[in-house]
Design an enzyme around this catalytic site. Structure first.
Site, PDB file in Angstrom:
ATOM      1  N   PRO A   1      52.448  53.415  64.029  1.00 30.91           N
ATOM      2  CG  PRO A   1      54.232  54.349  64.714  1.00 30.91           C
ATOM      3  CD  PRO A   1      53.166  54.360  63.649  1.00 30.91           C
ATOM      4  CG  MET A   2      48.684  54.353  67.036  1.00 29.78           C
ATOM      5  SD  MET A   2      46.735  54.795  66.875  1.00 29.78           S
ATOM      6  CE  MET A   2      46.629  55.862  68.163  1.00 29.78           C
TER       7      MET A   2
ATOM      8  CD  GLN B   1      58.247  55.065  65.928  1.00 30.63           C
ATOM      9  OE1 GLN B   1      57.408  55.200  67.029  1.00 30.63           O
ATOM     10  NE2 GLN B   1      57.827  55.669  64.733  1.00 30.63           N
TER      11      GLN B   1
ATOM     12  CB  CYS C   1      56.413  60.073  71.450  1.00 27.91           C
ATOM     13  SG  CYS C   1      55.762  59.675  73.071  1.00 27.91           S
TER      14      CYS C   1
ATOM     15  CG  ASN D   1      49.802  59.906  60.959  1.00 26.52           C
ATOM     16  OD1 ASN D   1      50.170  60.274  62.070  1.00 26.52           O
ATOM     17  ND2 ASN D   1      48.790  59.226  60.985  1.00 26.52           N
TER      18      ASN D   1
END
Length: 323
Positions: A7-8, A68, A98, A199
């Site tokens: 996810p970005m 998410q 984040c 990741n």
């Protein structure tokens, strides 16, 4: 090897998920984070971030998508997770990575890496609030300012009931600056009994192989590397199977995907966002494709949707004629 699509926020949303999973090689996606504060979100918010919920929580290519959530209050997180669970997601992922200041200032994302006990409370509340068959996973960084609590944070996520852990191998203080410190991941793997996914800074097949060797992880999450090279997951999978990459993704292969992306952007995003999203993707594609540099320079100053649509159509025609 299991390959996940990261996810970005503001980049890897449902539009790009749809296009990249058409290229192939991805086992599962994770949505952009849905921020949870003190309110119970209506279904339309979850559906805005994850329209795949209308398709069995899968992209049109059939790849499952996990939703998410980001928040720090166990009660609000649990209540919203229960409402989300009723919509049938593939699973629920919790964001403890984040680095955005506005998120951290309110105690969310990577800020919680300073308080393992609060992490355990959030994960535990969500785990209890959703059906037992629904996977709950978590994503973390190596820490906030340093790696001192990385093991404790991972153990807190496991203790709360997380069934899988993705580790972005940088601290919050590192931001997105290279390198990624994959060498810290084995210590996290040794501290927990749940699967760990590596990741960070995986741009090429060689990066993927080094990451696997250094981290010890058989599962990797691809982010900007997959956006810059949509064929990356396919190439990794071919190498992992001991096969030559007999069908590499070349620029001409991407033209239909660029056209599909532009159509989805025009259909689903606000007018003010459309041109910028195409330029954003082309900008990253320049890392891998010489032709993307030419394309980016051509559309860089364009803002008119009709002009961009005409340019995309011309690219399609040229690709067909050269095939």
């Amino acid at each position: 090897m299991t390959l996940l699509l990261a996810p970005m926020e503001g980049l890897l949303d449902f539009v790009l998920r749809d296009v990249l999973t058409r290229v192939g090689g991805v086992d599962r996606c994770v949505s952009e984070f849905i921020r949870i504060t003190g309110t119970l979100l209506p279904d339309k918010v979850f559906l805005r971030y994850l329209p795949e919920l209308r398709n069995g929580s899968r992209t049109l290519a059939g790849v499952p998508v996990r939703a998410q959530l980001l928040g720090s209050d166990p009660v609000s997180m649990a209540e919203n997770a229960a409402r989300l669970a009723a919509l049938g997601p593939e699973g629920i992922d919790l964001n403890f990575g984040c680095p955005a200041k506005v998120v951290n200032r309110h105690g969310g994302g990577a800020a919680l890496l300073q308080e393992p006990e609060r992490i355990a409370a959030v994960v535990g509340a969500v785990r209890r609030a959703v059906p037992a068959h629904l996977p709950v996973s978590a994503k973390m960084r190596l820490g906030f300012n340093d790696t001192g609590l990385m093991r404790e944070c991972a153990q807190a996520m496991q203790a709360g009931g997380a069934a899988e852990l993705v580790v972005h191998a940088r601290t919050k203080a590192d931001g997105y600056r290279p390198p990624a410190y994959w060498e810290h991941i084995p210590a996290i793997r040794a501290a927990v009994a749940i699967p760990v996914v590596a990741n960070g800074e995986i741009w090429t097949v060689a990066d993927a192989l080094r990451c696997r060797a250094v981290s010890g992880c058989d599962a990797l999450m691809l982010g900007r590397g997959m956006v810059a090279d949509p064929g990356l997951a396919r190439a990794i999978r071919a190498f992992d199977a001991g096969l030559p990459d007999a069908d590499p993704v070349v620029w001409a292969d991407l033209i239909p995907h660029l056209a599909a992306f532009w159509q989805l952007v025009c259909d689903d995003l606000e007018p003010r966002q459309r041109a910028g999203r195409l330029k954003q993707w082309l900008n990253l594609l320049r890392r891998r494709f010489v032709e993307a540099e030419v394309a980016y320079q051509h559309v860089r100053t364009m803002t008119d949707q009709r002009a961009i649509t005409a340019w995309v159509a011309a690219q399609q025609a040229e690709a067909r004629n050269s095939a």
